[in-house]
Scaffold this motif. Structure first.
Motif, PDB file in Angstrom:
ATOM      1  N   ILE A 147       0.591  -1.158  -0.484  1.00  7.82           N
ATOM      2  CA  ILE A 147      -0.136   0.460  -0.273  1.00  7.82           C
ATOM      3  C   ILE A 147       0.770   1.323   0.051  1.00  7.82           C
ATOM      4  O   ILE A 147       1.632   1.143   0.451  1.00  7.82           O
ATOM      5  N   GLN A 157      -5.465   3.635   2.483  1.00  5.56           N
ATOM      6  CA  GLN A 157      -4.902   2.502   1.242  1.00  5.56           C
ATOM      7  C   GLN A 157      -5.059   1.641   1.785  1.00  5.56           C
ATOM      8  O   GLN A 157      -5.967   0.505   1.190  1.00  5.56           O
ATOM      9  N   GLN A 165     -10.301   4.818  -4.607  1.00  2.00           N
ATOM     10  CA  GLN A 165      -9.646   5.767  -4.007  1.00  2.00           C
ATOM     11  C   GLN A 165     -10.717   6.803  -4.212  1.00  2.00           C
ATOM     12  O   GLN A 165     -11.158   6.976  -5.272  1.00  2.00           O
TER      13      GLN A 165
END
Length: 115
Positions: free
Chosen positions: A4, A86, A110
């Motif tokens: 991530i 994330q 996102q």
């Protein structure tokens, strides 16, 4: 093994493995973590750290996987609010991966609100 992005510029990363995701699921660490506004900020990260700290002080704290999750991910020096966002997205997509056979193709990305 997953990676991530820990900051918005992409210069810092944290490695996540299956055991980390399974531990998050086992202890339901993200349940009721994010407020109704759906934003992951520093207060949400602090709340997660407090929740994990209380788990570590209890009997569950003897779990090696929980300790590994703390050392490798939650208390990682690069973990900030962006990295936690994330991680939540990764966890949602990891959980939904098991639903692929059920015809569910929704994927978090996102900007997805968490409420």
């Amino acid at each position: 093994m997953y990676k991530i992005q820990a900051n918005s510029s992409g210069t810092r990363n944290i490695e996540i493995n299956e055991e980390h995701l399974q531990t998050i699921e086992q202890y339901q660490l993200f349940r009721d973590l994010i407020d109704s506004n759906g934003y992951v900020d520093d207060q949400v990260l602090a709340k997660l750290k407090l929740n994990v700290r209380s788990l570590l002080e209890s009997e569950a704290g003897k779990d090696k996987n929980l300790l590994d999750l703390c050392l490798d991910v939650i208390y990682h020096p690069n973990m900030k609010a962006y990295g936690l966002q994330q991680l939540v997205l990764l966890f949602i997509n990891w959980k939904n991966r098991g639903n692929d056979n059920l015809g569910m193709t929704r994927r978090a990305f996102q900007g997805t609100p968490f409420n």
